[in-house]
Structure formats: C-alpha cells, structure tokens
Design an enzyme around this catalytic site. Structure first.
Site, mmCIF file in Angstrom:
data_model
loop_
_atom_site.group_PDB
_atom_site.id
_atom_site.type_symbol
_atom_site.label_atom_id
_atom_site.label_comp_id
_atom_site.label_asym_id
_atom_site.label_seq_id
_atom_site.Cartn_x
_atom_site.Cartn_y
_atom_site.Cartn_z
ATOM 1 N N SER A 135 -9.244 62.779 36.113
ATOM 2 C CA SER A 135 -8.991 64.075 34.793
ATOM 3 C C SER A 135 -8.840 64.785 33.910
ATOM 4 O O SER A 135 -9.445 63.960 32.700
ATOM 5 C CB SER A 135 -6.825 63.030 35.098
ATOM 6 O OG SER A 135 -6.163 64.087 35.129
ATOM 7 N N TYR A 159 -7.549 71.354 35.991
ATOM 8 C CA TYR A 159 -6.446 72.254 35.511
ATOM 9 C C TYR A 159 -6.481 73.479 34.924
ATOM 10 O O TYR A 159 -7.369 73.417 34.154
ATOM 11 C CB TYR A 159 -4.990 71.592 35.250
ATOM 12 C CG TYR A 159 -4.489 70.787 35.840
ATOM 13 C CD1 TYR A 159 -3.909 70.175 37.191
ATOM 14 C CD2 TYR A 159 -4.550 69.455 35.023
ATOM 15 C CE1 TYR A 159 -3.496 69.487 37.595
ATOM 16 C CE2 TYR A 159 -4.217 67.968 35.630
ATOM 17 C CZ TYR A 159 -2.932 68.381 36.991
ATOM 18 O OH TYR A 159 -2.764 67.507 37.908
ATOM 19 N N THR A 185 -7.967 71.559 40.989
ATOM 20 C CA THR A 185 -6.112 70.926 41.585
ATOM 21 C C THR A 185 -5.589 72.400 41.440
ATOM 22 O O THR A 185 -5.576 73.113 40.645
ATOM 23 C CB THR A 185 -5.585 70.422 40.758
ATOM 24 O OG1 THR A 185 -6.823 69.025 40.907
ATOM 25 C CG2 THR A 185 -3.880 69.905 41.622
ATOM 26 N N LYS A 275 -8.700 70.808 45.370
ATOM 27 C CA LYS A 275 -7.527 69.732 45.517
ATOM 28 C C LYS A 275 -6.242 69.925 45.204
ATOM 29 O O LYS A 275 -5.916 71.173 44.572
ATOM 30 C CB LYS A 275 -7.383 68.851 44.505
ATOM 31 C CG LYS A 275 -7.228 67.201 44.617
ATOM 32 C CD LYS A 275 -6.847 66.255 43.525
ATOM 33 C CE LYS A 275 -6.452 64.939 43.265
ATOM 34 N NZ LYS A 275 -4.613 65.502 43.475
ATOM 35 N N HIS A 299 -0.290 65.744 45.773
ATOM 36 C CA HIS A 299 -0.129 65.688 44.558
ATOM 37 C C HIS A 299 0.715 64.539 44.472
ATOM 38 O O HIS A 299 1.439 63.768 43.712
ATOM 39 C CB HIS A 299 0.386 67.092 43.829
ATOM 40 C CG HIS A 299 -0.148 66.776 41.873
ATOM 41 N ND1 HIS A 299 -1.296 67.602 41.582
ATOM 42 C CD2 HIS A 299 -0.242 65.437 40.813
ATOM 43 C CE1 HIS A 299 -1.339 67.161 40.502
ATOM 44 N NE2 HIS A 299 -0.932 65.804 40.605
ATOM 45 N N THR A 331 -3.125 60.978 49.021
ATOM 46 C CA THR A 331 -1.343 60.786 49.002
ATOM 47 C C THR A 331 -1.245 59.419 50.370
ATOM 48 O O THR A 331 -1.027 60.045 50.872
ATOM 49 C CB THR A 331 -0.673 62.024 49.378
ATOM 50 O OG1 THR A 331 -0.934 62.805 48.097
ATOM 51 C CG2 THR A 331 0.785 61.207 49.145
ATOM 52 N N GLY A 332 -0.832 58.900 49.702
ATOM 53 C CA GLY A 332 0.089 57.726 50.342
ATOM 54 C C GLY A 332 -0.892 56.339 50.826
ATOM 55 O O GLY A 332 -0.218 55.178 51.640
ATOM 56 N N ILE A 333 -1.981 56.397 50.852
ATOM 57 C CA ILE A 333 -3.059 55.154 50.887
ATOM 58 C C ILE A 333 -2.668 54.433 49.903
ATOM 59 O O ILE A 333 -2.958 54.139 49.047
ATOM 60 C CB ILE A 333 -4.358 55.900 51.214
ATOM 61 C CG1 ILE A 333 -4.958 57.005 51.790
ATOM 62 C CG2 ILE A 333 -5.224 55.402 50.782
ATOM 63 C CD1 ILE A 333 -5.935 57.627 51.539
ATOM 64 N N GLY A 353 -4.998 57.025 44.260
ATOM 65 C CA GLY A 353 -4.425 56.829 42.686
ATOM 66 C C GLY A 353 -3.441 56.056 42.083
ATOM 67 O O GLY A 353 -4.451 54.839 41.638
#
Length: 411
Positions: A135, A159, A185, A275, A299, A331-333, A353
């Site tokens: 990141s 970013y 992103t 992303k 995100h 997201t959510g894995i 993440g």
C-alpha cells in the site's frame, strides 16, 4: 455381557499421547483451523486500537457485514463421480502464473498491527507463489519489500495525492524496483468515517495514554516488539504525528477523474488494475480506458457504508466486461469457499486483507503462513467436493447466490 480385564496388547494402540510442543507460537497457530480462529487469537494479542483499525469499517459497519453475509448466502452444486485425485489451484493472472487464486491485498500501517509487517506478508506470499501488494500507506519501503520477496510478484497500490509529483515519484520507484502491477485505488476522494478509530483516538504512532497503557498490560509482547524495533516509517511519506483521519484527508485528492487514470496508464509500463469499482458502468468505463484488470471492492467496507456488495455485483460485471479485462474481487473473504465461489461466478482472482492481517497479528510471519495454508486447504477441499480438478472447470452453474437483500419493487 461377559467382561474381561484388558491386556497390554489391547491398550497399546490406544496409548497415543502427543509430544509436547514447546514453541508457543506454533502451538497456538496449529490450533487455528479457520481465519476466524486466527482473528480470535489476534484479538487477544493486539492492543484494541491496532486491532480495531484492522477489524473495523466505516460508520455502522453495514457494508462489511453484508459482504460477509453474501458469501454465507450461497448454495454450491457439486458434480459427483469426477476424478479429483489431483487438483490444480493455480493459473495465469495478469500475464504470470499464480499458485492459488488469491493474493495479499494492500493494507495501511501494517507494522502497527505486528512489527514484522509487510516483510512477513511479502515473504509468505513469495513462498506460496502468490502476489503481495504494498500500500501507499504501508509501513515498509518499496525497496525493502522487493528485497524481502526478490523472486516473487510484487504489486504496488497507488493513491493519487494532491501532490501529483510525489505520487508519480512512488510509481517511478516501483518501476525501478521491478514491481509488475500497479493498483490504482479510486474509491477514496476523502477518508471514510471509521468510528472505531475515532473513539480509540487512533494515531500514528500510537499514543501512550492511561487507557492504552491499561489495554497493553495483558499484551506485553506487542509493546516489547513495538518499542524495541525500528520506529514506524512509511512506504511513501515521512513520519506523521496525528490521527489516521487527519493524515488521509491531507493526502487524498477529490479531483481525480477518468482523464487522470488514462494519464497514469501512460506512465506505467506494467499491468494496470483499477481498484474500487462498484458499478457496472464504471467497470465498463475503466475497461474502455484500457485497464488490464479491475478490482470489485468497496474498500473492505471502510469508505462508504451501505455500498454495493462486490460479490453480488460480480455476475453482472463478468457478463459486461469479463471477456475484455481480468476481474479481481475483494471485501468480506474469510474462507477458501468464498474464493471458489468468486472464481465460479467470473472472477479471475481475489485479494485478502483482514484474513492476512489476522494471521500476522496472531503470529507474525508464521501466522501469515498459517492464514495462507488455511485458505489453500479450504480451496482445494471445496474444489474436490464440487467435483472440479482445476479452476477452469468452475462455472456459474456451481454456485447460486441466495437472496437476502433485494431491491424494493417501484411503481
């Protein structure tokens, strides 16, 4: 019923005492069978502010909860009587092979979660044959991550800052270091309202207050590691003294447009992935610009609460642009079955993440290895039970998304 006294030959097969494990880290990681198990260990070992920074999301945290629920609300359709004695969990992603259909997502302030930080993630990813994404807000330099994972695939997440020259200087460093993919992103014109961080007074570096000291007392190892290793430094900026929200709001540029994205593409020689895509229309727009891949992502629920659920969006996006660009999902894995379902519905790849950070907080590099091992085992087992021997065999016919939230009919 006739009884007898058992003899030693009967008892011998039953006397199988395990050898004691004296390595405390290995002992606790071996007991972790799921990512949720790693999360529970991480919570015990990490101060509240650092743990909540990882675990939390924006406002009421509905986006994250819904994303996780979406993976639970699936039905698999296995095919039987297939030869699954050998299963191949890899294929090519963005022009190069991966051993598993997931990589490590870019995460900010990682060494604050556990002092080994990005180095642990990069080394674990390299060993596993999966990409590691650094990141812009990471706490290890671009060059040091490359040194930790010299032969593996390193991706850099960008970013776009208000200071464009500074942003592009990072891109130049990533090119020089040999990173093969740039993740741009696009869902952060401003920072999301991460209320756990505000309530915890989350700052960089962590502030020593009566509350933080009291919270640290049962977690001495974290503080020993934090205070006896190199002070936090960043992949992309000088040290910062202030809150996370203040830092992000000084950096993020709310003026970035599709024209800026097209310009960035001309500056980057490798693969470019966008992303933060959350609509079919935006997926089509960035594909038309020439993005090599897109990441369907809200995100991790950390920006707009009540944002679209990426997993629900996946079939529509795959139908629209799946033949023109590679689709990545995050997201959510929290399980290998989530990853298998995403691949079946049209994703080429996924990114984790929090699952990686829970492992990091639970046991440093060994914990990241364990997180990858857990997900890899779940992926292979799910594929076998579905009757597929390769990722290419997964199709939408293997998965049904069950309906829990549906739009209200309008008149």
């Amino acid at each position: 019923m006739k009884r007898r006294i058992p003899n030693r030959h009967d008892l011998a097969p039953l006397m199988q005492f395990k050898k004691p494990e004296f390595d405390a880290t290995k002992r606790r990681l071996d007991k972790a069978l799921t990512i949720d198990d790693l999360r529970r260990i991480a919570k015990r070992r990490t101060p509240k502010a650092a743990f909540d920074y990882t675990d939390g999301s924006a406002e009421a945290e509905l986006s994250l909860a819904r994303a996780r629920q979406a993976f639970q609300d699936i039905e698999f359709h296995p095919a039987v009587l297939r030869d699954v004695s050998k299963v191949n969990t890899g294929w090519d992603v963005l022009g190069a092979p991966v051993s598993l259909p997931f990589g490590i997502a870019p995460t900010g302030f990682t060494r604050m979660m556990q002092t080994e930080g990005e180095i642990a993630g990069a080394r674990a990813a390299g060993r596993a044959g999966i990409p590691f994404a650094l990141s812009t807000m990471g706490t290890t330099s671009i060059e040091d991550v490359k040194a930790a994972n010299p032969l593996g695939r390193n991706w850099f997440q960008l970013y776009m800052w208000k200071d464009r020259d500074r942003s592009m200087a990072l891109v130049d460093r990533a090119v020089t270091a040999g990173y093969d993919t740039l993740l741009v992103t696009v869902d952060v014109p401003v920072a999301g309202a991460r209320l756990r961080d505000t309530r915890n007074g989350m700052s960089i570096p962590p502030a020593l207050t009566l509350r933080t000291v009291a919270n640290a007392l049962p977690r001495p190892q974290w503080w020993i590691d934090f205070l006896t290793t190199e002070p936090l430094s960043f992949a992309s900026l000088d040290r910062w003294s202030g809150t996370v929200a203040e830092l992000l709001d000084t950096m993020f540029d709310p003026t970035v447009t599709f024209d800026d994205l097209a310009w960035i593409k001309t500056q980057w020689p490798g693969k470019l992935v966008v992303k933060g895509i959350q609509t079919v229309a935006d997926a089509k727009a960035v594909t038309d610009i020439g993005a090599d891949g897109i990441v369907l992502s809200n995100h991790g629920g950390r920006q707009l609460d009540r944002a679209p659920i990426p997993f629900h969006l996946l079939p529509s996006v795959a139908a629209e642009v799946g033949n023109d660009t590679e689709i990545i999902l995050d997201t959510g894995i929290m399980a290998g079955a989530d990853i298998v379902a995403a691949i079946a519905l049209g994703a080429r790849f996924t990114m984790v993440g929090r699952a990686y950070l829970y492992g990091l907080m639970a046991g440093g590099q060994a914990g990241v290895d364990r997180a990858i091992q857990i997900l890899a085992g779940q992926i292979e087992r799910t594929m076998r039970l579905l009757g597929v021997a390769s990722l290419e065999e997964l199709t939408p016919q293997h998965v049904t998304q069950l309906v829990r939230l549906a739009p209200r009919a309008t008149t």
